[in-house]
Design a protein around this motif. Structure first.
Motif, PDB file in Angstrom:
ATOM      1  N   ASP A 239     -12.200 -33.765  59.330  1.00  0.00           N
ATOM      2  CA  ASP A 239     -10.903 -33.902  58.667  1.00  0.00           C
ATOM      3  C   ASP A 239     -10.975 -33.712  57.153  1.00  0.00           C
ATOM      4  N   SER A 240     -12.149 -33.404  56.624  1.00  0.00           N
ATOM      5  CA  SER A 240     -12.344 -33.232  55.172  1.00  0.00           C
ATOM      6  C   SER A 240     -11.860 -34.448  54.392  1.00  0.00           C
ATOM      7  N   GLU A 241     -12.178 -35.633  54.892  1.00  0.00           N
ATOM      8  CA  GLU A 241     -11.781 -36.885  54.246  1.00  0.00           C
ATOM      9  C   GLU A 241     -12.942 -37.431  53.424  1.00  0.00           C
ATOM     10  N   SER A 242     -12.618 -38.127  52.330  1.00  0.00           N
ATOM     11  CA  SER A 242     -13.665 -38.721  51.498  1.00  0.00           C
ATOM     12  C   SER A 242     -14.186 -40.030  52.103  1.00  0.00           C
ATOM     13  N   ARG A 243     -13.394 -40.682  52.966  1.00  0.00           N
ATOM     14  CA  ARG A 243     -13.846 -41.878  53.682  1.00  0.00           C
ATOM     15  C   ARG A 243     -13.446 -41.742  55.142  1.00  0.00           C
ATOM     16  N   ASP A 244     -13.990 -42.565  55.963  1.00  0.00           N
ATOM     17  CA  ASP A 244     -13.756 -42.492  57.411  1.00  0.00           C
ATOM     18  C   ASP A 244     -14.075 -41.106  57.963  1.00  0.00           C
ATOM     19  N   GLU A 245     -15.226 -40.605  57.595  1.00  0.00           N
ATOM     20  CA  GLU A 245     -15.628 -39.278  58.053  1.00  0.00           C
ATOM     21  C   GLU A 245     -15.900 -39.297  59.555  1.00  0.00           C
ATOM     22  N   LYS A 246     -15.398 -38.277  60.257  1.00  0.00           N
ATOM     23  CA  LYS A 246     -15.627 -38.121  61.690  1.00  0.00           C
ATOM     24  C   LYS A 246     -16.406 -36.827  61.902  1.00  0.00           C
ATOM     25  N   SER A 247     -17.427 -36.902  62.726  1.00  0.00           N
ATOM     26  CA  SER A 247     -18.204 -35.705  63.022  1.00  0.00           C
ATOM     27  C   SER A 247     -18.016 -35.333  64.486  1.00  0.00           C
ATOM     28  N   ASP A 248     -18.200 -34.019  64.772  1.00  0.00           N
ATOM     29  CA  ASP A 248     -18.025 -33.555  66.139  1.00  0.00           C
ATOM     30  C   ASP A 248     -18.629 -32.160  66.298  1.00  0.00           C
ATOM     31  N   TYR A 249     -18.928 -31.829  67.539  1.00  0.00           N
ATOM     32  CA  TYR A 249     -19.319 -30.469  67.893  1.00  0.00           C
ATOM     33  C   TYR A 249     -18.063 -29.724  68.314  1.00  0.00           C
ATOM     34  N   VAL A 250     -17.964 -28.458  67.906  1.00  0.00           N
ATOM     35  CA  VAL A 250     -16.801 -27.639  68.228  1.00  0.00           C
ATOM     36  C   VAL A 250     -17.292 -26.364  68.912  1.00  0.00           C
ATOM     37  N   THR A 251     -16.774 -26.103  70.105  1.00  0.00           N
ATOM     38  CA  THR A 251     -17.078 -24.861  70.813  1.00  0.00           C
ATOM     39  C   THR A 251     -15.861 -23.950  70.697  1.00  0.00           C
ATOM     40  N   THR A 252     -16.097 -22.680  70.335  1.00  0.00           N
ATOM     41  CA  THR A 252     -15.006 -21.725  70.199  1.00  0.00           C
ATOM     42  C   THR A 252     -15.256 -20.515  71.098  1.00  0.00           C
ATOM     43  N   ILE A 253     -14.188 -20.027  71.689  1.00  0.00           N
ATOM     44  CA  ILE A 253     -14.216 -18.801  72.489  1.00  0.00           C
ATOM     45  C   ILE A 253     -13.100 -17.903  71.964  1.00  0.00           C
ATOM     46  N   SER A 254     -13.473 -16.689  71.568  1.00  0.00           N
ATOM     47  CA  SER A 254     -12.508 -15.755  70.970  1.00  0.00           C
ATOM     48  C   SER A 254     -12.556 -14.386  71.649  1.00  0.00           C
ATOM     49  N   PRO A 255     -11.707 -14.172  72.645  1.00  0.00           N
ATOM     50  CA  PRO A 255     -11.579 -12.808  73.160  1.00  0.00           C
ATOM     51  C   PRO A 255     -10.625 -12.054  72.235  1.00  0.00           C
ATOM     52  N   GLY A 256     -10.892 -10.821  71.961  1.00  0.00           N
ATOM     53  CA  GLY A 256     -10.027 -10.083  71.053  1.00  0.00           C
ATOM     54  C   GLY A 256     -10.004  -8.615  71.391  1.00  0.00           C
ATOM     55  N   ILE A 257      -9.176  -7.896  70.645  1.00  0.00           N
ATOM     56  CA  ILE A 257      -9.071  -6.459  70.831  1.00  0.00           C
ATOM     57  C   ILE A 257      -8.791  -5.798  69.493  1.00  0.00           C
ATOM     58  N   LYS A 258      -9.359  -4.627  69.324  1.00  0.00           N
ATOM     59  CA  LYS A 258      -9.095  -3.819  68.130  1.00  0.00           C
ATOM     60  C   LYS A 258      -8.637  -2.453  68.615  1.00  0.00           C
TER      61      LYS A 258
ATOM     62  N   GLN B 128     -15.876 -34.582  71.150  1.00  0.00           N
ATOM     63  CA  GLN B 128     -15.596 -36.015  71.092  1.00  0.00           C
ATOM     64  C   GLN B 128     -14.116 -36.290  70.817  1.00  0.00           C
ATOM     65  N   TYR B 129     -13.513 -35.593  69.861  1.00  0.00           N
ATOM     66  CA  TYR B 129     -12.118 -35.810  69.460  1.00  0.00           C
ATOM     67  C   TYR B 129     -11.240 -34.747  70.113  1.00  0.00           C
ATOM     68  N   LYS B 130     -10.962 -34.921  71.395  1.00  0.00           N
ATOM     69  CA  LYS B 130     -10.258 -33.921  72.187  1.00  0.00           C
ATOM     70  C   LYS B 130      -8.808 -33.701  71.738  1.00  0.00           C
ATOM     71  N   ASP B 131      -8.253 -34.649  70.975  1.00  0.00           N
ATOM     72  CA  ASP B 131      -6.898 -34.453  70.445  1.00  0.00           C
ATOM     73  C   ASP B 131      -6.842 -33.293  69.462  1.00  0.00           C
ATOM     74  N   ASN B 132      -7.982 -32.883  68.935  1.00  0.00           N
ATOM     75  CA  ASN B 132      -8.033 -31.774  67.977  1.00  0.00           C
ATOM     76  C   ASN B 132      -8.162 -30.413  68.654  1.00  0.00           C
ATOM     77  N   ASN B 133      -8.312 -30.374  69.986  1.00  0.00           N
ATOM     78  CA  ASN B 133      -8.393 -29.091  70.682  1.00  0.00           C
ATOM     79  C   ASN B 133      -7.173 -28.242  70.330  1.00  0.00           C
ATOM     80  N   ALA B 134      -7.395 -26.946  70.123  1.00  0.00           N
ATOM     81  CA  ALA B 134      -6.291 -26.093  69.678  1.00  0.00           C
ATOM     82  C   ALA B 134      -6.559 -24.636  70.013  1.00  0.00           C
TER      83      ALA B 134
END
Length: 157
Positions: A45-64, A87-93
Motif C-alpha cells: 500500500d506504499s504506507e509509511s506505517r502498518d506496512e503489509k507485504s504479499d506475493y503477487v502473481t500476474t498473468i497477462s495475455p495480450g495481442i499486438k 494473502q490480501y485477496k481483497d486486492n485481486n484485480a
C-alpha cells in the motif's frame, strides 16, 4: 477497453483499408503475447506505517496488431493483466493497458502521428511516461492520454 475506442479503431481500420484499391499494399502482423510473473512486495500500500507485504502473481495475455503500408500505419497493443494477491485477496484485480497508434504520410516529408494510451489499474504506483506518481490508496484509477503531432522534414536528411 471502452466502447468509444472500439468504434474509433473500427473506423480507422476501415478508412485505411479503403484508401488503396488493393488491400495487398498492406503488411499485417498479428503477435500474441503471454506474460506470467510473480513478485514480492514488502509494502503493497506504499504506507509509511502498518506496512503489509504479499506475493503477487500476474498473468497477462495480450495481442499486438500492426497494419502498415507506405502511406499509413496502425498499431494496437493491448494486454489485460490478472493480479492475484496471495494473502490480501481483497486486492485481486484486473489491470488493463492498451496503446493505439496511427500514422499517415500526407506527402514525402509531412507525417501525422496520433497515439492513444489507456491504463486501468489499482496499483499504488502509477506508471506514467513523464513521472511516477505514488498514490495513497488502492482504488481503481483510469488514465487515457492522447498525443497528436504533425512532423515536417526539411530536406532528405
Amino acid at each position: 477497453m471502452q466502447k468509444p475506442l472500439g468504434i474509433f479503431l473500427t473506423s480507422v481500420i476501415s478508412v485505411m483499408l479503403m484508401s488503396y484499391p488493393a488491400v495487398a499494399d498492406y503488411h499485417i502482423e498479428i503477435t500474441p503475447i503471454m506474460s506470467i510473473g510473480q513478485s514480492y512486495d514488502d509494502n503493497i500500500d506504499s504506507e509509511s506505517r502498518d506496512e503489509k507485504s504479499d506475493y503477487v502473481t500476474t498473468i497477462s495475455p495480450g495481442i499486438k496488431i500492426e497494419i502498415d503500408s507506405h502511406k499509413n500505419g496502425l498499431s494496437l497493443d493491448y494486454a489485460p493483466t490478472w493480479a492475484r494477491y496471495h494473502q490480501y485477496k481483497d486486492n485481486n484485480a484486473v489491470r488493463q493497458t492498451g496503446i493505439l497508434s496511427l500514422r499517415h504520410n500526407f506527402e514525402k516529408y509531412v507525417r501525422f502521428d496520433l497515439q492513444e494510451s489507456y491504463t486501468r489499474s489499482e496499483e499504488s504506483i502509477e506508471a506514467d511516461r513523464e513521472t511516477q506518481r505514488i498514490r495513497r490508496s488502492r482504488d481503481i484509477y483510469e488514465r487515457n492520454d492522447v498525443i497528436a503531432s504533425i512532423d515536417y522534414q526539411f530536406g532528405p536528411e
